[in-house]
Design a protein around this motif. Structure first.
Motif, PDB file in Angstrom:
ATOM      1  N   GLN A   1      -6.795 -16.756 -87.406  1.00 56.30           N
ATOM      2  CA  GLN A   1      -7.891 -16.507 -86.465  1.00 56.30           C
ATOM      3  C   GLN A   1      -7.502 -15.471 -85.425  1.00 56.30           C
ATOM      4  N   LYS A   2      -6.265 -15.543 -84.926  1.00 57.64           N
ATOM      5  CA  LYS A   2      -5.819 -14.570 -83.930  1.00 57.64           C
ATOM      6  C   LYS A   2      -5.723 -13.161 -84.509  1.00 57.64           C
ATOM      7  N   LEU A   3      -5.337 -13.085 -85.787  1.00 56.34           N
ATOM      8  CA  LEU A   3      -5.213 -11.781 -86.434  1.00 56.34           C
ATOM      9  C   LEU A   3      -6.537 -11.313 -87.039  1.00 56.34           C
ATOM     10  N   HIS A   4      -7.565 -12.169 -86.972  1.00 57.39           N
ATOM     11  CA  HIS A   4      -8.861 -11.853 -87.564  1.00 57.39           C
ATOM     12  C   HIS A   4      -8.698 -11.447 -89.037  1.00 57.39           C
ATOM     13  N   SER A   5      -7.945 -12.308 -89.771  1.00 55.42           N
ATOM     14  CA  SER A   5      -7.630 -12.017 -91.161  1.00 55.42           C
ATOM     15  C   SER A   5      -8.258 -13.058 -92.088  1.00 55.42           C
ATOM     16  N   PRO A   6      -9.431 -12.786 -92.641  1.00 55.62           N
ATOM     17  CA  PRO A   6     -10.041 -13.725 -93.594  1.00 55.62           C
ATOM     18  C   PRO A   6      -9.155 -13.977 -94.816  1.00 55.62           C
ATOM     19  N   ALA A   7      -8.404 -12.954 -95.243  1.00 52.34           N
ATOM     20  CA  ALA A   7      -7.544 -13.119 -96.420  1.00 52.34           C
ATOM     21  C   ALA A   7      -6.441 -14.128 -96.146  1.00 52.34           C
ATOM     22  N   LEU A   8      -5.829 -14.047 -94.954  1.00 52.38           N
ATOM     23  CA  LEU A   8      -4.777 -14.993 -94.598  1.00 52.38           C
ATOM     24  C   LEU A   8      -5.348 -16.398 -94.444  1.00 52.38           C
TER      25      LEU A   8
END
Length: 518
Positions: free
Chosen positions: A452-459
């Motif tokens: 969520q902090k990195l705004h990474s849907p893949a992660l």
């Protein structure tokens, strides 16, 4: 004087309330850990010790608790334990530092370690063989219900009050239990008090604490961790020395061991205790992982997670009621086997979960597991206690609870290791910074936060899919354990427990207080 049936069953209600408080406190802390980390500035290690201090002391005092009840009086010690539990709850609520909270949690474990075995040990004194299964079922079911109720109560309290409220909730319940125990419960003890085996107390307490701490440490680190191995091996060695010492005392004309190992000559006692432990092993695994699934994958908050556990509570209640009604006809052997089979079906159903599975499906399979638990657990405990004379009910109930507690702790550590290793092996972090990757690998909650902090849907997708994979592997293992329980119950549990006869009991029951008397 004789007491009415109504008064005796009200007394069982008081004991069930006592057991419910202990079960509730086992899991209510879990939802408060994030808040404690912020408000008390607690480190990860200190957060772990909030739980470990309770579990270590709880496991260490179970056997002395059973002997003390037989020796000094079960009602008297139960009241003292409830007072200590209530006082420690207040101390926990108003702790101003992490050290204070750890010490108060240890005292809470001391009170809990006496409450549950003493609550069970008075039931064979109060009830006949025909009534006893229902009474034991009520107390054991109340304890089991406390486990999933913890997150529900804790989540609601944290949404409306400060973190200390998760401990203060114990106080009115304990106060009510104390009044009910004082007014309704008959006092009982062995007519020939068992000896005070100080060497046995020290060996068993240190051994059980070592095994429990070693299992906890192995779950946190790894089973190859030096500290974990040292504590596990040391604990096992001390317990072997304890067995040798108990045999030595039993062979002496004047010897009075802490635990009479002849308890295990009864197939009903031995296999009832084993079956109760296997149920706990599988149930603790489910309660360890499903709340994480609700929060990390389904996006529920603390209260929502607790509410989503209601189906398992419903299943436990239905299973216990059905078991109580038909046990006289079907017998514990068949019903415990059926209970394990239902648990296996539910766990294998859960093992095909994916990230798109609906909550309705999850509610169905955890309800099936709850149904099997409610059917198997009370009857397994009753089978074990039903084989004992009333004079050995204290130490017998303590042995059962000790085996369950240690087995459950080891089970959580083993299943946690399976979940963690499966999660790590499938997690793909891509090209994110090493520090973020390490944080994501610590747990599914941390992984979701990093994504969520990195705004990474893949992660986020990788974290959730990896956790669900690990959960499914763990549920397959739990299901396999339940299948083993089904087979063991069918092969080795006697159809009906045969109570010890006075001539075979080293504690002469001639002066025993009759059941149903105050």
């Amino acid at each position: 004087m004789s007491v009415s049936d109504a008064r005796r069953w009200w007394a069982v209600g008081a004991l069930a309330l006592s057991a419910l408080v202990v079960g509730l406190d086992t899991t209510v802390l879990n939802v408060a850990l994030p808040t404690l980390a912020t408000d008390l500035e607690a480190s990860t290690s200190e957060l772990q010790w909030f739980a470990n201090a309770y579990n270590l002391v709880f496991a260490a005092v179970l056997l002395p608790a059973g002997l003390s009840g037989d020796r000094y009086g079960r009602k008297k010690l139960l009241v003292v334990a409830l007072v200590l539990f209530g006082a420690a709850s207040v101390g926990c609520a108003y702790s101003g530092s992490t050290d204070a909270l750890i010490w108060w949690r240890a005292l809470l474990g001391l009170g809990a370690g006496f409450i549950f075995p003493l609550s069970l040990s008075v039931l064979p004194v109060m009830f006949s063989d025909e009534e006893r299964p229902k009474a034991i079922g009520m107390v054991v079911t109340a304890s089991a219900l406390g486990l999933p109720l913890g997150p529900i109560v804790g989540g609601w309290l944290l949404d409306n009050f400060w973190w200390g409220s998760v401990f203060l909730i114990n106080v009115p319940m304990v106060a009510l239990a104390i009044v009910a125990v004082l007014l309704l419960l008959p006092d009982s003890r062995s007519p020939e008090p068992p000896g005070l085996d100080l060497v046995g107390v020290l060996l068993s307490s240190a051994g059980l604490a070592g095994i429990t701490y070693g299992a906890i440490k192995a779950g946190e680190k790894s089973w190859g961790d030096g500290t974990a191995l040292t504590m596990l091996i040391g604990g096992v060695v001390l317990m072997l020395l304890f067995v040798v010492w108990q045999r030595h005392l039993a062979a002496r004309p004047d010897g009075k061991p802490l635990v009479d190992l002849s308890l295990f000559r009864s197939p009903a006692f031995t296999w009832g205790a084993v079956m109760a432990t296997v149920v706990s092993f599988a149930l603790f695994g489910l309660l360890f992982t499903v709340p994480q699934y609700y929060q990390a994958v389904l996006g529920a908050d603390a209260l929502g997670t607790g509410l989503r556990l209601l189906p398992i509570i419903g299943g436990i209640i239905v299973g216990a009621r059905v078991g109580g009604k038909v046990t006289a006809k079907a017998g514990p052997k068949r019903l415990v086997s059926v209970g394990f089979l239902l648990m296996a079906v539910g766990l294998f159903m859960g093992a095909v979960t994916d990230t798109d599975t609906s909550y309705g499906y999850a509610a169905t399979w955890i309800a099936v597991v709850g149904l099997g638990t409610g059917l198997a657990l009370p009857l397994a405990v009753d089978s074990a206690l039903g084989a004992l004379s009333t004079e050995r009910s204290g130490v017998g109930s303590a042995v059962i609870q000790t085996v369950r507690q240690v087995g459950g702790t080891i089970g959580v550590a083993l299943l946690g290791t399976i979940l963690t290793s499966s999660y790590h092996s499938h997690l793909e972090v891509g090209s994110i910074p090493d520090r973020a990757a390490d944080a994501a690998g610590e747990s599914v909650s941390a992984g979701v936060l990093v994504a969520q902090k990195l705004h990474s849907p893949a992660l986020l997708s990788s974290v959730q899919e990896s956790f669900v994979h690990g959960m499914n592997v763990m549920l397959v293992v739990c299901g396999a354990i339940a299948v083993v329980g089904t087979v063991l119950a069918a092969l080795f549990m006697p159809q009906q427990a045969k109570r010890e006869q006075p001539g075979t009991d080293p504690v002469a029951p001639a002066d025993a207080q009759p059941r149903g008397a105050l």
